[in-house]
Design an enzyme around this catalytic site. Sequence first.
Site, PDB file in Angstrom:
ATOM      1  N   ARG A 279     -71.773  64.875  85.517  1.00  0.00           N
ATOM      2  CA  ARG A 279     -71.232  63.742  86.171  1.00  0.00           C
ATOM      3  C   ARG A 279     -69.947  64.188  86.926  1.00  0.00           C
ATOM      4  O   ARG A 279     -69.561  63.606  87.864  1.00  0.00           O
ATOM      5  CB  ARG A 279     -70.749  62.679  85.020  1.00  0.00           C
ATOM      6  CG  ARG A 279     -70.261  61.345  85.601  1.00  0.00           C
ATOM      7  CD  ARG A 279     -70.161  60.565  84.319  1.00  0.00           C
ATOM      8  NE  ARG A 279     -71.544  59.915  84.193  1.00  0.00           N
ATOM      9  CZ  ARG A 279     -72.260  58.850  84.800  1.00  0.00           C
ATOM     10  NH1 ARG A 279     -71.325  58.495  86.055  1.00  0.00           N
ATOM     11  NH2 ARG A 279     -73.143  58.156  84.218  1.00  0.00           N
TER      12      ARG A 279
ATOM     13  N   HIS B  11     -70.875  65.257  90.226  1.00  0.00           N
ATOM     14  CA  HIS B  11     -71.227  63.982  91.087  1.00  0.00           C
ATOM     15  C   HIS B  11     -69.949  63.168  91.666  1.00  0.00           C
ATOM     16  O   HIS B  11     -70.366  62.749  92.836  1.00  0.00           O
ATOM     17  CB  HIS B  11     -72.115  63.192  89.932  1.00  0.00           C
ATOM     18  CG  HIS B  11     -72.657  62.035  90.870  1.00  0.00           C
ATOM     19  ND1 HIS B  11     -72.305  60.444  90.582  1.00  0.00           N
ATOM     20  CD2 HIS B  11     -73.810  61.666  91.575  1.00  0.00           C
ATOM     21  CE1 HIS B  11     -72.714  59.707  91.380  1.00  0.00           C
ATOM     22  NE2 HIS B  11     -73.883  60.265  92.064  1.00  0.00           N
TER      23      HIS B  11
ATOM     24  N   SER C 245     -79.599  62.446  93.080  1.00  0.00           N
ATOM     25  CA  SER C 245     -78.207  62.924  92.883  1.00  0.00           C
ATOM     26  C   SER C 245     -78.255  64.259  91.701  1.00  0.00           C
ATOM     27  O   SER C 245     -77.510  65.310  91.954  1.00  0.00           O
ATOM     28  CB  SER C 245     -76.946  61.968  93.014  1.00  0.00           C
ATOM     29  OG  SER C 245     -76.930  61.161  93.897  1.00  0.00           O
TER      30      SER C 245
END
Length: 213
Positions: free
Chosen positions: A40, A43, A17
């Site tokens: 992040r 994500h 990812s």
Amino acid sequence: MPSYDYEKDPAAIYRQSFSIVRSEAQLSHLPDGLKPVAVRLIHACGMTDLPHDLMWSDDVVEAAQAAFAGGAAVLCDVEMVAHGIIRSRLPEDSDVICTLNDPQVPVLAEKLGTTRSAAAIELWRDRLDGAVVAVGNAPTALYHLLEMVAAGGPRPAVVLGFPVGFVGAAESKDALADNPFSLPYLAVSGRRGGSAMAAAAVNALAAGLPEER
């Protein structure tokens, strides 16, 4: 029964990812300390164009890391933010606090003529000094926090502003970015935001991307 071919290893999922995010997102304009935070955040929301809308103060990473190192409390506007924070990434003495469901809040909201989310911020006063604030839902909470600081109230160490929505969300984050109190901050401009992003910002600033190690 159908059989599906998909990745089941959590560590591999994280690595893949984050690799995809880095290959698709433009991160070059970000300071090095903010790049893992942006990864992040992407994500958490799936939007690789998000870095273009990030707003930050130059000292936000250093301020957040110093606060976490000192065991600062993390104050959240809603339970969804609090539950999205990975407690194991925080120092053992760091508390994660959400006061929205405190029984005092409805009375305070009526007295102040504001939302419950904003009124709940009043209950932060004894923990706010030096804390990490994560707002992932209510623009009124972010506005009320700024009003408290403007009135001489306690100063948080850093404010992560990710309120989401169509009424006041963009404006409240612009107010945070323009704050005259030198509050270190990270926010995403416009209507986008949400609890997942606010929690992701806390997780990244507290621990980077340990899943890649």
